[in-house]
Design a protein around this motif. Sequence first.
Motif, PDB file in Angstrom:
ATOM      1  N   ARG A  74       0.829  -1.203   0.000  1.00  0.00           N
ATOM      2  CA  ARG A  74       0.000   0.000   0.000  1.00  0.00           C
ATOM      3  C   ARG A  74       0.865   1.256   0.000  1.00  0.00           C
ATOM      4  NH1 ARG A  74      -3.375  -3.169   3.400  1.00  0.00           N
ATOM      5  NH2 ARG A  74      -2.333  -2.339   5.266  1.00  0.00           N
ATOM      6  N   ARG A  75       1.923   1.257   0.814  1.00  0.00           N
ATOM      7  CA  ARG A  75       2.815   2.413   0.851  1.00  0.00           C
ATOM      8  C   ARG A  75       3.499   2.609  -0.494  1.00  0.00           C
ATOM      9  NH1 ARG A  75       4.610   0.283   5.937  1.00  0.00           N
ATOM     10  NH2 ARG A  75       6.553  -0.358   4.933  1.00  0.00           N
ATOM     11  N   LEU A  76       3.889   1.509  -1.114  1.00  0.00           N
ATOM     12  CA  LEU A  76       4.549   1.601  -2.417  1.00  0.00           C
ATOM     13  C   LEU A  76       3.593   2.155  -3.466  1.00  0.00           C
ATOM     14  CD1 LEU A  76       7.009   1.039  -4.202  1.00  0.00           C
ATOM     15  CD2 LEU A  76       6.134  -1.298  -4.517  1.00  0.00           C
ATOM     16  N   ALA A  77       2.341   1.707  -3.440  1.00  0.00           N
ATOM     17  CA  ALA A  77       1.359   2.209  -4.401  1.00  0.00           C
ATOM     18  C   ALA A  77       1.172   3.716  -4.250  1.00  0.00           C
ATOM     19  CB  ALA A  77       0.027   1.478  -4.206  1.00  0.00           C
ATOM     20  N   GLU A  78       1.199   4.211  -3.018  1.00  0.00           N
ATOM     21  CA  GLU A  78       1.071   5.654  -2.798  1.00  0.00           C
ATOM     22  C   GLU A  78       2.259   6.402  -3.384  1.00  0.00           C
ATOM     23  OE1 GLU A  78       0.687   5.972   1.401  1.00  0.00           O
ATOM     24  OE2 GLU A  78      -1.367   5.148   1.461  1.00  0.00           O
TER      25      GLU A  78
END
Length: 360
Positions: free
Chosen positions: A277-281
């Motif tokens: 999720r952090r990477l997608a952001e």
Amino acid sequence: MRKGNAMSCPQRRVLPGLDREVSAIGAGCWTLGGPARNNGVSIGWDDVDPEAAYAALVHAHELGITLFDTADVYGLGHSERLLGRLLRQVDRNHLVISSKVGYFAGTGPHPYHPRQVTHQLATTLDNLGTDHLDIYFLHSDDFGENDHYLPEVLELFARWRVQGVIRAVGMRAPHFFAEQWAVGDDDRARQARRFLRLFHAFRPEVLTVRYNLLSPLYGPDETDIFTFARQHGAGVLIKQVLGQGLLIRELGTERPQTFSVDDHRCGDPRFSQQALRRLAERLAPLRARYGTSTAALARVALRYALQHAPDAVVLVGFRDPEQIHTTLTCLGVPLTDDEIAEIRAIPHPHPHPHSLEGDQ
């Protein structure tokens, strides 16, 4: 077998250290080894069909790949044997083949025990069906307590160089490195000093380094690994430019992906749902500008690395013909200076050895 199409594979480059012209993109063959464990540690990849993997190697060659990188521990020899199958069908002299030693101990006391290293080289040559390696990499910097095995390994590598069994020595560079960091007492300094000591002992012609569009940025007063390599006439192979697929993964599914105990991703925190999720952001600005398709994202990632290091070779992993075809046909036009500046404006982690959000 069809010859490579120059329009499919990016331009060729003369790799420093080897002084040979090779394809700017090379085949990273770790993924082809399939699921595996080494000394109880998960090191493999799930969902690898051997025939699809071999077909992918054939297609990579057809598209113009001339550098293939494998290791004795990839699939515990399976990756090397698949590549050896290809070498029986093509002109070996037109290819650059690299393998590695230093992780697999077998029944011996240590991966770098001289008897083990000698055995592994013989096995690698047999697996590949060749009488020499263009590059032989030291896959680990652990030479036993107090570097017990280091002197004998140095002697073996020097002898094999003279004999022509290996044409060049390769070494792994730290994920985070600047030469100036060697002064100090923290982990970063110790790691830098360790690398420098081994580099000056082995005098490798080629280094391999992890680098991609989310890798830490270095200051103008810091000699990073690319500058360091140029200063010493060494070539560089860039690995994980696609972040083991994380930088080009499709979004839209919330179901967590599960991995077997033989897949290295089963315990890698970068593959946790929270990390994804952090990477997608972080990648949201790139997806908004370039699109969300695998090809669009792969183009940005590959071009960023190719343009950052115009004298290096970028290694890409794949498990079937479709994956390598997408990678080698997506490159399009180079990134502009403005586009590179925008990518560098994305928040990048501090280049510290303990940063879990370091380069993917």
